[in-house]
Design a protein around this motif. Structure first.
Motif, mmCIF file in Angstrom:
data_model
loop_
_atom_site.group_PDB
_atom_site.id
_atom_site.type_symbol
_atom_site.label_atom_id
_atom_site.label_comp_id
_atom_site.label_asym_id
_atom_site.label_seq_id
_atom_site.Cartn_x
_atom_site.Cartn_y
_atom_site.Cartn_z
ATOM 1 N N THR A 1 -32.698 -22.355 5.211
ATOM 2 C CA THR A 1 -32.793 -22.646 6.643
ATOM 3 C C THR A 1 -33.568 -23.930 6.908
ATOM 4 O OG1 THR A 1 -34.789 -21.285 6.802
ATOM 5 C CG2 THR A 1 -32.676 -20.215 7.292
ATOM 6 N N LEU B 1 -24.964 -21.495 5.240
ATOM 7 C CA LEU B 1 -25.256 -20.310 6.053
ATOM 8 C C LEU B 1 -24.359 -20.375 7.287
ATOM 9 C CD1 LEU B 1 -29.154 -20.009 5.907
ATOM 10 C CD2 LEU B 1 -27.532 -18.174 5.400
ATOM 11 N N GLU C 1 -22.651 -19.569 10.382
ATOM 12 C CA GLU C 1 -22.847 -18.605 11.463
ATOM 13 C C GLU C 1 -21.536 -18.027 11.971
ATOM 14 O OE1 GLU C 1 -25.216 -20.311 14.504
ATOM 15 O OE2 GLU C 1 -26.973 -20.609 13.203
ATOM 16 N N ASP C 2 -20.430 -18.669 11.668
ATOM 17 C CA ASP C 2 -19.129 -18.159 12.114
ATOM 18 C C ASP C 2 -18.867 -16.743 11.606
ATOM 19 O OD1 ASP C 2 -18.703 -20.557 13.329
ATOM 20 O OD2 ASP C 2 -17.299 -21.336 11.841
ATOM 21 N N GLU D 1 -21.227 -14.409 11.231
ATOM 22 C CA GLU D 1 -22.274 -13.495 11.672
ATOM 23 C C GLU D 1 -21.696 -12.247 12.333
ATOM 24 O OE1 GLU D 1 -25.868 -11.829 12.261
ATOM 25 O OE2 GLU D 1 -25.646 -13.773 11.266
ATOM 26 N N GLU D 2 -20.625 -12.418 13.076
ATOM 27 C CA GLU D 2 -20.048 -11.277 13.798
ATOM 28 C C GLU D 2 -19.536 -10.193 12.842
ATOM 29 O OE1 GLU D 2 -15.532 -13.038 14.496
ATOM 30 O OE2 GLU D 2 -17.027 -13.228 16.096
ATOM 31 N N LEU E 1 -26.470 -14.015 5.160
ATOM 32 C CA LEU E 1 -26.646 -13.799 6.596
ATOM 33 C C LEU E 1 -27.322 -12.460 6.870
ATOM 34 C CD1 LEU E 1 -23.197 -15.127 7.881
ATOM 35 C CD2 LEU E 1 -25.438 -16.214 8.219
ATOM 36 N N GLN F 1 -31.012 -12.964 6.205
ATOM 37 C CA GLN F 1 -31.669 -13.887 7.135
ATOM 38 C C GLN F 1 -32.311 -13.160 8.314
ATOM 39 O OE1 GLN F 1 -29.085 -16.926 8.699
ATOM 40 N NE2 GLN F 1 -30.768 -18.138 9.530
ATOM 41 N N HIS F 2 -31.757 -12.038 8.690
ATOM 42 C CA HIS F 2 -32.315 -11.284 9.818
ATOM 43 C C HIS F 2 -33.709 -10.729 9.512
ATOM 44 C CE1 HIS F 2 -28.916 -11.225 12.635
ATOM 45 N NE2 HIS F 2 -28.151 -11.263 11.554
#
Length: 511
Positions: A402, A426, A428-429, A431-432, A455, A458-459
């Motif tokens: 990050t 990483l 983000e596309d 993430e869903e 991902l 990362q949370h």
């Protein structure tokens, strides 16, 4: 249970005399390389040819030598008349390529393999280079000597017992480089050794006991969570993964503080995956896929080895190592697909695949670090996804970050250490895809596998600068190649130590 007796790395010393004058050396190695005029000999060769009647270039031509790094041509001495060292039996002429650190590391490993079973090797190869080259040569020499066995009759081969790096000036200054090389190579040796211990000997309690030994020898503080404390404090990922095994889970915390640490000294937390065997759980692996799963704790072994070597490389920052340890087994009490686990701090994961267990234990440790340890930087290391092996093969490790400055520091350190790393996105596309209908996230949300796993983790990083090393691609070497020996590699220990020995390991990193 301590490790049964194994082979040991060579004892290595420095000398300012020519290699042929090292008393007791039964093997001498000198460098050669190719240049515009053909092949040329390096340091130590002139003194050698003063004592030995040998047409070296005819020998090299007969062997079709090219001078590439790691090429070795051997000459056995039939007569020792006139030698200053009457113990000398054989000569090695070793290709060093362009003389870069990578070339010298490969030369060191090649020499180590040819010197097995010998008593004393004297070599002038490091005299070609500066401290970086000496370090690389020694790291290759040590790790190329590595061996592991469980034979009742003892090891098939033993490393050369003693190595003298000859023909060097400024011995005192060079000793610092040698000491650092031995510390880094020793960490690589230890992490490799731990990964190869079979899982009928190695379990989470065994990992905690090894950590206690390391803490004692390296002057580290240590704390260990047993299964009751893990339950009481809400480490649901570690508990869930480990609940099917007769061997209870553990979490280990090792802490290193530099000698002159002030209140503002930066704090790095390393997290290493400690799955001591992985059946896949109820989402069981095929039999062939289990064969290497004794090394699924490679990340944990790397972190433990790194912590043990930090003082030896004079690391200037505080470092805490967290190793969540569990055995992913099958029983009537096993974690099931569809279960929901509550991690440290409260975030929940729906388990749709029990074979995606590494991220579940890592999540607990990362969340604990963020909540309790006030780190400036988080770095985790794990043999996490088969997808990384598909992407990068078995010679390059993958990582996500990050923070661009931190990523550059880690990548550069890996290159210097001979453990190359490739930065992955990483994205983000995707993430869903982590979304679950009943929990905060799905633990196995499909592909792309390595990115989805990153991902997911990362949370749990609290927005801190973070690097995730996915070393599943390089956790095993299929063959002996340069400093790698066939089997578990312990990949990551050298890269992390080359980073953490920098005077400013967090230079440019934004919190």
């Amino acid at each position: 249970m301590s490790l049964p007796s194994q082979v040991s790395p060579p004892q290595i010393a420095l000398a300012d005399v020519a290699p042929t004058r090292v008393v007791g050396a039964d093997l001498v190695a000198v460098p050669f390389a190719a240049d515009d005029d053909g092949l040329s000999l390096g340091p130590g060769a002139a003194e050698l040819l003063d004592e030995v009647d040998l047409d070296v270039f005819a020998l090299l031509e007969h062997a079709k030598a090219t001078g590439k790094a790691g090429e070795v041509v051997e000459h056995v001495l039939l007569s020792r008349a006139g030698l200053s060292n009457g113990s000398l039996r054989s000569l090695l002429f070793v290709g060093v390529g362009a003389g870069t650190p990578d070339d010298l590391r490969r030369a060191g490993a090649a020499v180590a393999r040819r010197a097995k079973g010998r008593e004393t090797l004297a070599t002038s190869i490091p005299a070609l280079s500066d401290d970086a080259g000496l370090r690389a040569f020694v790291e290759g020499l040590v790790l190329g000597s590595f061996g592991f066995h469980r034979r009742s009759t003892g090891p098939k081969e033993t490393p050369v017992a003693r190595v003298v790096l000859a023909g060097l000036d400024d011995i005192g200054t060079r000793q610092v480089a040698l000491d650092r090389a031995l510390a880094v190579a020793g960490a690589g040796w230890m992490s490799r050794m731990m990964a190869l211990v079979p899982s009928n000997e190695k379990n989470p309690v065994w990992m905690a006991e090894r950590a206690e030994e390391i803490a004692k020898s390296a002057g580290l503080s240590i704390e260990v969570w047993d299964e009751k404390r893990l339950v009481a404090e809400g480490f649901g990922g570690i508990v869930g993964v480990g609940q099917a095994s007769e061997n209870p889970p553990r979490m280990v915390k090792l802490e290193y503080t530099p000698k002159k640490a002030g209140r503002k000294v930066p704090h790095v937390v390393l997290v290493g995956k400690g799955i001591t065997f992985d059946t896949g759980g109820l989402s069981i692996k095929p039999g062939d896929a289990m064969m290497n799963m004794k090394r699924d704790m490679t990340g944990g072994g790397v972190v433990m080895a790194v912590l043990g070597a930090l003082a030896d490389v004079d690391c200037p920052v505080r470092v805490t190592g967290l190793i969540p340890c569990a055995e992913n087994s099958v029983s009537g009490n096993a974690m099931r697909p569809g279960d929901v686990l509550r991690h440290y701090g409260g975030r929940t994961s729906e388990v749709t695949n029990t074979d995606a267990e590494g991220r579940l234990v890592m999540a607990d440790a990362l969340a604990y670090a963020v909540a309790e340890l006030e780190p400036d930087v988080l770095v985790d290391v794990a043999t996490l996804t088969g997808a990384m092996k598909l992407a990068l093969g078995q010679r390059t490790g993958g990582f996500f970050s990050t923070d661009d400055a931190l990523a550059d520091l880690i990548r550069t350190a890996g290159q210097a250490a001979g453990e190359p790393l490739w930065r992955m996105p990483l994205a983000e596309d995707y993430e869903e895809r982590l979304e679950s209908k009943i929990a905060d996230a799905d633990n196995a949300a499909g592909g792309p596998g390595a990115i989805i796993a990153a991902l997911f983790l990362q949370h749990f990083t609290g927005g801190l600068p973070w690097v995730h090393l996915d070393i599943a691609s390089v956790g095993d070497s299929p063959v002996d190649a340069h400093e790698w020996t066939m089997g578990a590699t312990g990949f990551g220990a050298r890269a992390l130590l080359h980073w953490l020995e920098l005077r400013e390991p967090l230079a440019g990193v934004t919190g």
